[in-house]
Design a protein around this motif. Structure first.
Motif, short mmCIF file in Angstrom:
data_model
loop_
_atom_site.label_atom_id
_atom_site.label_comp_id
_atom_site.label_asym_id
_atom_site.label_seq_id
_atom_site.Cartn_x
_atom_site.Cartn_y
_atom_site.Cartn_z
N CYS A 103 10.96 1.31 2.24
CA CYS A 103 11.48 2.47 1.53
C CYS A 103 11.76 2.05 0.09
N ALA A 104 11.51 2.94 -0.87
CA ALA A 104 11.72 2.60 -2.26
C ALA A 104 12.24 3.80 -3.03
N ASN A 126 12.25 0.97 -8.62
CA ASN A 126 13.31 0.06 -9.04
C ASN A 126 14.07 -0.57 -7.88
N TYR A 127 14.10 0.12 -6.75
CA TYR A 127 14.92 -0.33 -5.63
C TYR A 127 14.08 -0.31 -4.35
N TRP A 128 14.32 -1.33 -3.52
CA TRP A 128 13.57 -1.48 -2.28
C TRP A 128 14.49 -1.80 -1.12
N GLY A 129 14.14 -1.29 0.04
CA GLY A 129 14.83 -1.72 1.25
C GLY A 129 14.27 -3.05 1.72
N ASP A 185 2.26 3.93 -7.41
CA ASP A 185 2.27 2.55 -7.90
C ASP A 185 3.58 1.87 -7.51
N PRO A 186 3.54 0.84 -6.69
CA PRO A 186 4.79 0.19 -6.27
C PRO A 186 5.59 -0.39 -7.43
N GLU A 244 0.83 -1.20 0.00
CA GLU A 244 0.00 0.00 0.00
C GLU A 244 0.86 1.25 0.00
N PHE A 245 0.47 2.23 -0.81
CA PHE A 245 1.19 3.49 -0.88
C PHE A 245 1.00 4.29 0.41
#
Length: 126
Positions: free
Chosen positions: A96-97, A114-117, A109-110, A46-47
């Motif tokens: 975090c993204a 490109n990058y995620w914790g 929109d998840p 969820e955003f």
């Protein structure tokens, strides 16, 4: 390439405050849109909040608007989420993204990111 490491999660009581931080390393911090998302067991991601560099924001999800605030500190390369007046329903893993092409993506929109914790657990208790 960018690396994201969240910290600050834990147990918090309803109505208290908690602050999450995301340390950003790698490429220039200002090159990315930054987002916070959350995911509770059995639910979709969820955003929560997002910001573009020099193009408005932060933007907030309706469920947290007025209670949470996000900020970016370019001197420390951190992206933070201040959680005020948390509710039981805010219990989730918070992520975090970072997104490239920050001016063309849909920040809510998840799949834009490109990058995620690795995520940090936040549990709100009564």
């Amino acid at each position: 390439q960018v690396q994201l490491v969240e910290s600050g999660g834990g147990l918090v009581q309803v109505g208290k405050s908690l602050r999450l931080s995301c340390a950003v390393t790698g490429r220039t911090f200002s090159s990315y849109a930054m987002g916070w998302f959350r995911q509770a067991p059995g639910k979709d991601r969820e955003f929560v909040a997002a910001t573009r560099w020099n193009n408005g924001g932060p933007f907030y999800g309706d469920v947290v608007k007025g209670r949470f605030s996000a900020s970016r500190d370019i001197t420390k390369n951190t992206w933070s989420l201040q959680m005020d007046s948390p509710e039981l329903e805010d219990t989730a893993v918070y992520y975090c993204a970072a997104a490239e092409n920050q001016f063309t993506i849909v920040v809510t929109d998840p799949t834009s990111y490109n990058y995620w914790g690795q995520g940090t657990q936040v549990t709100v208790s009564s």
